[in-house]
Design an enzyme around this catalytic site. Structure first.
Site, short mmCIF file in Angstrom:
data_model
loop_
_atom_site.label_atom_id
_atom_site.label_comp_id
_atom_site.label_asym_id
_atom_site.label_seq_id
_atom_site.Cartn_x
_atom_site.Cartn_y
_atom_site.Cartn_z
N LEU A 1 0.77 -1.23 -0.12
CA LEU A 1 -0.15 0.12 -0.15
C LEU A 1 0.72 1.15 0.06
O LEU A 1 1.74 1.11 0.84
CB LEU A 1 -0.89 -0.01 1.24
N ASP A 2 0.43 2.15 -0.99
CA ASP A 2 1.49 3.48 -0.90
C ASP A 2 0.29 4.58 -0.61
O ASP A 2 -0.43 5.11 -1.44
CB ASP A 2 1.94 3.58 -2.16
N GLY B 1 2.77 7.84 -8.99
CA GLY B 1 2.73 6.40 -8.95
C GLY B 1 4.22 5.68 -9.14
O GLY B 1 4.30 4.58 -9.41
N CYS C 1 12.04 26.93 0.77
CA CYS C 1 12.24 25.61 1.30
C CYS C 1 13.56 24.99 1.29
O CYS C 1 13.91 24.26 2.25
CB CYS C 1 11.18 24.57 0.32
C1 SAM Z 1 3.93 15.78 -2.14
S1 SAM Z 1 3.13 14.27 -2.81
C2 SAM Z 1 4.19 12.85 -2.66
C3 SAM Z 1 3.74 12.08 -3.71
C4 SAM Z 1 4.58 10.78 -3.64
N1 SAM Z 1 4.62 9.94 -2.61
C5 SAM Z 1 6.19 11.05 -4.05
O1 SAM Z 1 7.06 10.95 -3.51
O2 SAM Z 1 6.48 11.64 -5.23
C6 SAM Z 1 1.75 14.24 -1.60
C7 SAM Z 1 0.68 13.03 -1.83
O3 SAM Z 1 -0.09 12.62 -0.70
C8 SAM Z 1 -1.18 12.65 -1.19
N2 SAM Z 1 -2.12 12.91 0.33
C9 SAM Z 1 -2.08 13.77 1.01
N3 SAM Z 1 -2.90 13.65 1.99
C10 SAM Z 1 -3.62 12.43 1.69
C11 SAM Z 1 -4.70 11.77 2.35
N4 SAM Z 1 -5.36 12.34 3.62
N5 SAM Z 1 -5.11 10.50 1.72
C12 SAM Z 1 -4.60 10.04 0.52
N6 SAM Z 1 -3.51 10.84 0.00
C13 SAM Z 1 -3.27 11.92 0.56
C14 SAM Z 1 -1.48 13.68 -2.12
O4 SAM Z 1 -2.83 13.51 -2.88
C15 SAM Z 1 -0.34 13.30 -2.79
O5 SAM Z 1 -0.46 12.56 -3.77
#
Ligand code: SAM
Length: 303
Positions: free
Chosen positions: A79-80, A86, A275
């Site tokens: 699960l991610d 993706g 940042c």
């Molecule tokens: C900064 S991005 C990071 C994406 C990815 N993991 C990466 O490293 O590139 C944050 C991600 O967290 C998701 N996200 C934030 N809050 C969430 C929640 N409560 N439930 C599911 N996804 C969430 C956003 O939709 C986005 O896909």
């Protein structure tokens, strides 16, 4: 599926990602990863574009190692949480380390992108983790760059811990006995927040709805459900990633201006620089934390 009209967390995420996939593709690497890369072993001579993608893949490998996904005979069901576009799931599936992966995102643009590009075994849900209902237990759970959205902005420490604990409790229910978890999150380091050097510019104008944790809050929140197995503080990893993103966006500014307009472009260029300084000054850091499921959640040992 989460309704952005009803879920404020989803509306905040949509605000950030509505800028469009094409804009992010201009300055992220080819895996479209939007979090700190892992730069150990990436030499200064490697060309910038391939260096960033290599460092992002090194980060994926780190998280897969942490959860024990290493081509197991019985398969690996991952699960991610907060899967972005993706990249991590794609890397896991392409390398054979993951046989099934489910990604959760709140961004419609990311959801559509992952659906269109997913390899066999990779699926995505447009849903808040709070609403996710797994079909079966996972072998491992990874979350990178999403935890920063799991507590409402401006909440008191105790309330934040309650929100984080709810997440760990849910992950405990979703993981098979003995399962492992890997978390990467930005956190306050030498400032107490919320208006550190990142300030309200980032939390209101660029990334609304974000709230950084402190390490002690994560430790307290996970305690009943997980043991911590590894902890890395990697501020320089984010500073270097941001420096490369800034350079790439600067080079692509003509195209970026046409896509999003001068005001959004100005905001993003400033945000990336602010940042970077935040991490260089250690006001904030990035933690990579490994967790082992406590199969019997914390018991009191009576004397
Ligand atoms: C900064 S991005 C990071 C994406 C990815 N993991 C990466 O490293 O590139 C944050 C991600 O967290 C998701 N996200 C934030 N809050 C969430 C929640 N409560 N439930 C599911 N996804 C969430 C956003 O939709 C986005 O896909």
């Amino acid at each position: 599926m989460t309704d952005t009209a009803l879920d404020p967390a989803a509306a905040d995420i949509e605000y950030h990602y509505d800028v469009g996939n094409e804009f992010y593709a201009l300055w992220l690497d080819e895996t479209l990863t939007y979090s700190a890369a892992r730069w150990d072993g990436i030499g200064p001579d490697e060309p910038e574009a391939t260096a960033l993608a290599s460092a992002q893949r090194a980060k994926f490998a780190h998280h897969l190692d942490t959860v024990g996904a290493s081509c197991p005979a019985g398969g690996f069901n991952l699960l991610d949480v907060g899967c972005g576009w993706g990249g991590l799931m794609d890397f896991g599936a392409a390398s054979g380390r993951v046989t099934e992966a489910k990604g959760l995102t709140l961004s419609r643009a990311q959801f559509q992108y992952v659906e269109a590009h997913a390899r066999p075994g990779v699926r995505v849900e447009l849903t808040n983790w709070e609403d996710h209902r797994p079909e079966r237990l996972y072998d491992g759970i990874i979350s990178v760059g999403a935890f920063e959205h799991f507590a409402a902005p401006g909440t008191a420490r105790e309330e934040r811990i309650r929100s984080y604990r709810a997440y760990f409790e849910r992950c405990h229910q979703w993981l098979r006995p003995g399962g492992r978890m890997s978390l990467q999150t930005i956190a306050y380091d030498s400032v107490t927040g919320p208006d550190g050097p990142v300030g309200s510019f980032v939390t209101k104008d660029v990334f609304p709805g974000g709230q950084l944790p402190r390490l002690s809050e994560i430790a307290e929140a996970c305690d009943p459900y997980f043991s911590v197995t590894a902890l890395h503080s990697c501020a320089d990893d984010y500073a270097r990633t941001l420096a490369v993103w800034s350079k790439r966006l600067s080079r692509a500014q003509q195209e970026a201006r046409e896509l999003v307009g001068p005001e959004v472009l100005r905001r993003y260029r400033l945000y990336l620089r602010v940042c970077e300084t935040t991490f260089l000054r250690r006001a904030a850091t990035v933690y990579r934390i490994g967790f082992q499921r406590r199969d019997e959640p914390l018991r009191t040992i009576c004397g």
